[in-house]
Design a protein around this motif. Structure first.
Motif, PDB file in Angstrom:
ATOM      1  N   HIS A   1       0.864  -1.199   0.000  1.00  0.00           N
ATOM      2  CA  HIS A   1       0.000   0.000   0.000  1.00  0.00           C
ATOM      3  C   HIS A   1       0.891   1.236   0.000  1.00  0.00           C
ATOM      4  O   HIS A   1       1.465   1.592   1.034  1.00  0.00           O
ATOM      5  CB  HIS A   1      -0.920  -0.020   1.228  1.00  0.00           C
ATOM      6  CG  HIS A   1      -1.843   1.164   1.361  1.00  0.00           C
ATOM      7  ND1 HIS A   1      -3.139   1.040   1.845  1.00  0.00           N
ATOM      8  CD2 HIS A   1      -1.683   2.491   1.115  1.00  0.00           C
ATOM      9  CE1 HIS A   1      -3.725   2.225   1.878  1.00  0.00           C
ATOM     10  NE2 HIS A   1      -2.844   3.136   1.440  1.00  0.00           N
TER      11      HIS A   1
ATOM     12  N   HIS B   1       1.325   5.372  -1.956  1.00  0.00           N
ATOM     13  CA  HIS B   1       0.942   6.434  -2.897  1.00  0.00           C
ATOM     14  C   HIS B   1       2.274   7.075  -3.306  1.00  0.00           C
ATOM     15  O   HIS B   1       2.529   8.246  -3.022  1.00  0.00           O
ATOM     16  CB  HIS B   1       0.058   7.485  -2.234  1.00  0.00           C
ATOM     17  CG  HIS B   1      -1.117   6.942  -1.467  1.00  0.00           C
ATOM     18  ND1 HIS B   1      -2.409   7.201  -1.833  1.00  0.00           N
ATOM     19  CD2 HIS B   1      -1.197   6.173  -0.336  1.00  0.00           C
ATOM     20  CE1 HIS B   1      -3.246   6.628  -0.954  1.00  0.00           C
ATOM     21  NE2 HIS B   1      -2.528   5.993  -0.042  1.00  0.00           N
TER      22      HIS B   1
ATOM     23  N   ARG C   1       4.042  18.061   1.726  1.00  0.00           N
ATOM     24  CA  ARG C   1       3.048  18.694   2.616  1.00  0.00           C
ATOM     25  C   ARG C   1       3.697  19.084   3.939  1.00  0.00           C
ATOM     26  O   ARG C   1       3.078  18.967   4.998  1.00  0.00           O
ATOM     27  CB  ARG C   1       1.870  17.735   2.807  1.00  0.00           C
ATOM     28  CG  ARG C   1       1.194  17.351   1.477  1.00  0.00           C
ATOM     29  CD  ARG C   1      -0.199  17.897   1.357  1.00  0.00           C
ATOM     30  NE  ARG C   1      -1.088  17.186   2.230  1.00  0.00           N
ATOM     31  CZ  ARG C   1      -1.618  15.981   1.951  1.00  0.00           C
ATOM     32  NH1 ARG C   1      -1.357  15.400   0.795  1.00  0.00           N
ATOM     33  NH2 ARG C   1      -2.413  15.404   2.806  1.00  0.00           N
TER      34      ARG C   1
ATOM     35  N   TYR D   1      -3.812  11.264  -6.997  1.00  0.00           N
ATOM     36  CA  TYR D   1      -3.492  12.674  -6.803  1.00  0.00           C
ATOM     37  C   TYR D   1      -3.627  13.445  -8.120  1.00  0.00           C
ATOM     38  O   TYR D   1      -3.171  14.581  -8.222  1.00  0.00           O
ATOM     39  CB  TYR D   1      -2.071  12.842  -6.242  1.00  0.00           C
ATOM     40  CG  TYR D   1      -1.919  12.400  -4.804  1.00  0.00           C
ATOM     41  CD1 TYR D   1      -2.655  13.011  -3.782  1.00  0.00           C
ATOM     42  CD2 TYR D   1      -1.030  11.388  -4.451  1.00  0.00           C
ATOM     43  CE1 TYR D   1      -2.510  12.617  -2.458  1.00  0.00           C
ATOM     44  CE2 TYR D   1      -0.872  10.993  -3.132  1.00  0.00           C
ATOM     45  CZ  TYR D   1      -1.619  11.610  -2.139  1.00  0.00           C
ATOM     46  OH  TYR D   1      -1.473  11.226  -0.825  1.00  0.00           O
TER      47      TYR D   1
ATOM     48  N   HIS E   1     -10.445   9.266  -4.423  1.00  0.00           N
ATOM     49  CA  HIS E   1      -9.561   9.649  -3.320  1.00  0.00           C
ATOM     50  C   HIS E   1     -10.089  10.915  -2.658  1.00  0.00           C
ATOM     51  O   HIS E   1     -10.179  11.007  -1.452  1.00  0.00           O
ATOM     52  CB  HIS E   1      -8.139   9.846  -3.861  1.00  0.00           C
ATOM     53  CG  HIS E   1      -7.075   9.838  -2.808  1.00  0.00           C
ATOM     54  ND1 HIS E   1      -5.785  10.247  -3.048  1.00  0.00           N
ATOM     55  CD2 HIS E   1      -7.100   9.456  -1.508  1.00  0.00           C
ATOM     56  CE1 HIS E   1      -5.074  10.119  -1.938  1.00  0.00           C
ATOM     57  NE2 HIS E   1      -5.847   9.647  -0.989  1.00  0.00           N
TER      58      HIS E   1
ATOM     59  N   PHE F   1     -11.292   5.875  -1.118  1.00  0.00           N
ATOM     60  CA  PHE F   1     -11.157   6.364   0.258  1.00  0.00           C
ATOM     61  C   PHE F   1     -12.581   6.526   0.779  1.00  0.00           C
ATOM     62  O   PHE F   1     -13.272   7.484   0.448  1.00  0.00           O
ATOM     63  CB  PHE F   1     -10.399   7.697   0.232  1.00  0.00           C
ATOM     64  CG  PHE F   1     -10.101   8.314   1.574  1.00  0.00           C
ATOM     65  CD1 PHE F   1     -10.134   7.581   2.764  1.00  0.00           C
ATOM     66  CD2 PHE F   1      -9.736   9.656   1.659  1.00  0.00           C
ATOM     67  CE1 PHE F   1      -9.832   8.166   3.987  1.00  0.00           C
ATOM     68  CE2 PHE F   1      -9.432  10.258   2.882  1.00  0.00           C
ATOM     69  CZ  PHE F   1      -9.486   9.514   4.046  1.00  0.00           C
TER      70      PHE F   1
ATOM     71  N   HIS G   1      -9.719   1.980   1.254  1.00  0.00           N
ATOM     72  CA  HIS G   1      -9.277   2.699   2.450  1.00  0.00           C
ATOM     73  C   HIS G   1     -10.478   2.708   3.393  1.00  0.00           C
ATOM     74  O   HIS G   1     -11.460   3.418   3.142  1.00  0.00           O
ATOM     75  CB  HIS G   1      -8.893   4.137   2.106  1.00  0.00           C
ATOM     76  CG  HIS G   1      -7.533   4.299   1.512  1.00  0.00           C
ATOM     77  ND1 HIS G   1      -7.208   3.895   0.246  1.00  0.00           N
ATOM     78  CD2 HIS G   1      -6.397   4.840   2.038  1.00  0.00           C
ATOM     79  CE1 HIS G   1      -5.931   4.180   0.010  1.00  0.00           C
ATOM     80  NE2 HIS G   1      -5.421   4.751   1.075  1.00  0.00           N
TER      81      HIS G   1
ATOM     82  N   GLN H   1     -10.282   4.548   8.549  1.00  0.00           N
ATOM     83  CA  GLN H   1      -9.089   5.309   8.986  1.00  0.00           C
ATOM     84  C   GLN H   1      -9.453   6.331  10.067  1.00  0.00           C
ATOM     85  O   GLN H   1      -8.717   6.516  11.027  1.00  0.00           O
ATOM     86  CB  GLN H   1      -8.438   6.023   7.795  1.00  0.00           C
ATOM     87  CG  GLN H   1      -7.149   6.774   8.180  1.00  0.00           C
ATOM     88  CD  GLN H   1      -6.487   7.504   7.022  1.00  0.00           C
ATOM     89  OE1 GLN H   1      -7.112   7.738   5.990  1.00  0.00           O
ATOM     90  NE2 GLN H   1      -5.227   7.862   7.173  1.00  0.00           N
TER      91      GLN H   1
ATOM     92  N   HIS I   1      -6.061   0.374   6.657  1.00  0.00           N
ATOM     93  CA  HIS I   1      -6.090   1.290   7.814  1.00  0.00           C
ATOM     94  C   HIS I   1      -6.787   0.592   8.990  1.00  0.00           C
ATOM     95  O   HIS I   1      -6.124   0.086   9.864  1.00  0.00           O
ATOM     96  CB  HIS I   1      -6.770   2.639   7.514  1.00  0.00           C
ATOM     97  CG  HIS I   1      -5.949   3.553   6.674  1.00  0.00           C
ATOM     98  ND1 HIS I   1      -4.859   4.218   7.153  1.00  0.00           N
ATOM     99  CD2 HIS I   1      -6.062   3.912   5.366  1.00  0.00           C
ATOM    100  CE1 HIS I   1      -4.335   4.955   6.195  1.00  0.00           C
ATOM    101  NE2 HIS I   1      -5.040   4.787   5.099  1.00  0.00           N
TER     102      HIS I   1
ATOM    103  N   ASN J   1       3.062   8.444   1.442  1.00  0.00           N
ATOM    104  CA  ASN J   1       2.321   9.542   0.804  1.00  0.00           C
ATOM    105  C   ASN J   1       2.725  10.840   1.495  1.00  0.00           C
ATOM    106  O   ASN J   1       3.246  10.817   2.615  1.00  0.00           O
ATOM    107  CB  ASN J   1       0.800   9.291   0.882  1.00  0.00           C
ATOM    108  CG  ASN J   1       0.209   9.581   2.247  1.00  0.00           C
ATOM    109  OD1 ASN J   1       0.095  10.732   2.662  1.00  0.00           O
ATOM    110  ND2 ASN J   1      -0.156   8.534   2.989  1.00  0.00           N
TER     111      ASN J   1
ATOM    112  N   THR K   1      -0.132  11.825   5.122  1.00  0.00           N
ATOM    113  CA  THR K   1      -0.256  11.091   6.381  1.00  0.00           C
ATOM    114  C   THR K   1       0.915  10.154   6.673  1.00  0.00           C
ATOM    115  O   THR K   1       0.992   9.608   7.768  1.00  0.00           O
ATOM    116  CB  THR K   1      -1.546  10.233   6.397  1.00  0.00           C
ATOM    117  OG1 THR K   1      -1.419   9.216   5.392  1.00  0.00           O
ATOM    118  CG2 THR K   1      -2.777  11.062   6.113  1.00  0.00           C
TER     119      THR K   1
HETATM  120  O1  NIG Z   1      -3.814   6.494   3.016  1.00  0.00           O
HETATM  121  N1  NIG Z   1      -6.552   8.331   3.443  1.00  0.00           N
HETATM  122  C1  NIG Z   1      -6.392   8.592   2.285  1.00  0.00           C
HETATM  123  N2  NIG Z   1      -5.264   8.557   1.620  1.00  0.00           N
HETATM  124  C2  NIG Z   1      -3.982   8.652   2.196  1.00  0.00           C
HETATM  125  C3  NIG Z   1      -3.661  10.021   2.617  1.00  0.00           C
HETATM  126  C4  NIG Z   1      -3.594  10.908   1.506  1.00  0.00           C
HETATM  127  C5  NIG Z   1      -3.117  12.267   1.831  1.00  0.00           C
HETATM  128  O2  NIG Z   1      -3.345  12.806   2.912  1.00  0.00           O
HETATM  129  O3  NIG Z   1      -2.492  12.801   0.909  1.00  0.00           O
HETATM  130  C6  NIG Z   1      -3.788   7.674   3.319  1.00  0.00           C
HETATM  131  O4  NIG Z   1      -3.603   8.023   4.493  1.00  0.00           O
END
Ligand code: NIG
Ligand code: FE
Length: 421
Positions: free
Chosen positions: A84, A86, A93, A156, A189, A226, A254, A257, A277, A331, A334
């Protein structure tokens, strides 16, 4: 102890590694499926034979001694699998990280147009080569820790051309580097601003023409959504799962979470490979996952980064016999983490997994989370020769160090990436 695959004889082996401790991760009755002072023979890109060092030397003596390689007491595990991530995105960020430490929550930032949306802006503005270059740095870090398979999500871009670019970067990375890449279209997402007034139209496009186009281009192994109050509902997620199932594509979700909407049950109902998650998961959700064979992918570095305080109910998952995997969730928001060993450490220290559960989580159970359990994730005759070599005393050491990297070498599809170090 020797186990032969039909037709494999020592004179067909390309190489045989002797003097290794092998954590096969098979259920052979010992912890980690371990075999001490063992040998592994490789033919083409597969494991051809597994047995004792003495037996291997006997067999190889009759063939060519030049195929014998000494593992010098290193441990060998299946190549690690990060199921898993991204990994491909524009920008970072770090400003938001700072905001969160000054009191803002992840949800507040997301609702104010930051969060995922800010990475969407940076990603849309980035070229293929900019995305490639930044992803390559993260991928190399994962690979240096023994990763031989990585799942990469889009999500994204949130417009067809940008989603395609992310998946093309993922595909290109897998073609150029000695690592296997699985590509996931994370179409649901976040809702992009241009569809703020018509979310149903966005969901329809993702589940219809966008998915069909990307799948037809060979860019989609699985879909993902998500499913969360700040993202997509159960109904919207179900629409994507149904579309994927119609195209014969696998799915991940997802789920749980930030809250429990029942996404784990939904993922199970559609036979998703994994629900990921799961900080918020009911006993019914865990039972549904067990019945469907849906893997629980735990993402402790995201939990850590968001400074969450409710860990996933590992006891419930264990009691229900849900297979658990562990991944980085790499990613920018997070989990700015490109270390699977760190995720394994935190799976133990924060979630209470045993080191053996954590290693199963990045080998055999991660393979299952990607539908690859017959190919990778265990060391057994016929499996792909994706191996990681470690300078450790015992397998638990993979979870023990923080910032340590005991990886001494990696083999992908029967080929060593360089020499042992
Ligand atoms: O797995 N929860 C959604 N997607 C990502 C976070 C994406 C982001 O904040 O850019 C995750 O935590
Ligand atoms: Fe994620």
């Amino acid at each position: 102890m020797g186990e032969r695959v039909q037709k494999s004889s020592a004179d067909e082996w390309d190489q045989v590694w002797i003097g290794a401790h092998v954590a096969t991760m098979t259920n052979n009755g010992s912890a980690y499926g371990e075999l001490k002072s063992a040998a592994v023979a490789i033919q083409d890109e597969r494991i051809a034979w597994l047995g004792s060092t003495a037996e291997a030397l006997d067999q190889a003596a009759a063939a060519r001694r030049d195929i014998v390689r000494d593992a010098q007491g290193l441990w060998i595990t299946p190549g690690l699998i990060d199921c898993h991530t991204h990994l491909v995105y524009g920008g970072n960020r770090v400003a938001e990280f700072e905001q969160r430490l000054c009191g803002a929550s992840y949800e507040e930032i997301a609702r104010a147009g930051g969060g995922i949306q800010s990475t969407v802006r940076a990603t849309r503005a980035a070229t293929f080569s900019q995305l490639h270059e930044s992803a390559l740095i993260r991928l190399r870090r994962l690979m240096a820790e023994g990763v031989t398979t990585v799942e990469i999500k889009s999500g994204y871009g949130l417009e067809l051309a940008a989603e395609r670019r992310l998946l093309e970067v993922a595909r290109d990375l897998g073609e150029r580097l000695p690592v296997s890449v699985r590509k996931t279209f994370l179409g649901l997402h976040a809702l992009p601003p241009e569809f703020a007034a018509d979310r149903q139209e966005f969901v329809n496009r993702v589940c219809g023409p966008w998915l069909e186009t990307l799948a037809a281009a060979g860019l989609v192994d699985a879909v993902d959504a998500f499913c969360e109050n700040i993202a997509f509902s159960l109904e919207e997620t179900a629409q994507l799962l149904e579309a994927a199932s119609g195209l014969g594509l696998a799915a991940h979700v997802h789920a749980g979470q930030l809250s429990d909407l029942g996404a784990a049950e939904l993922a199970s109902k559609w036979g998703a490979l994994s629900a990921d998650h799961l900080e918020y998961l009911s006993a019914a959700g865990a039972r549904a996952m067990a019945a469907a064979g849906t893997v629980a992918v735990l993402l402790p570095t995201a939990y850590f980064t968001l400074r969450q305080t409710t860990p996933p109910p590992v006891g419930l998952l264990r009691d229900a016999a849900v297979p658990m995997a562990v991944a980085t969730d790499c990613n920018p928001g997070t989990s700015p983490c490109s270390s699977l060993l760190t995720a394994m450490n935190m799976a133990c220290t924060l979630f209470g997994l045993t080191p053996e559960e954590a290693l199963r989580g990045t080998t055999c159970n991660a393979a299952r989370a990607l539908g690859l359990q017959d190919e990778v994730g265990k060391i057994a005759v016929g499996m792909r020769a994706d191996l990681a070599f470690w300078r450790i005393e015992r397998p638990a050491e993979l979870c023990y160090g923080l910032g340590a990297n005991p990886c001494a070498g990696v083999m992908h599809r029967g080929r060593m990436r360089g020499e042992l170090n």
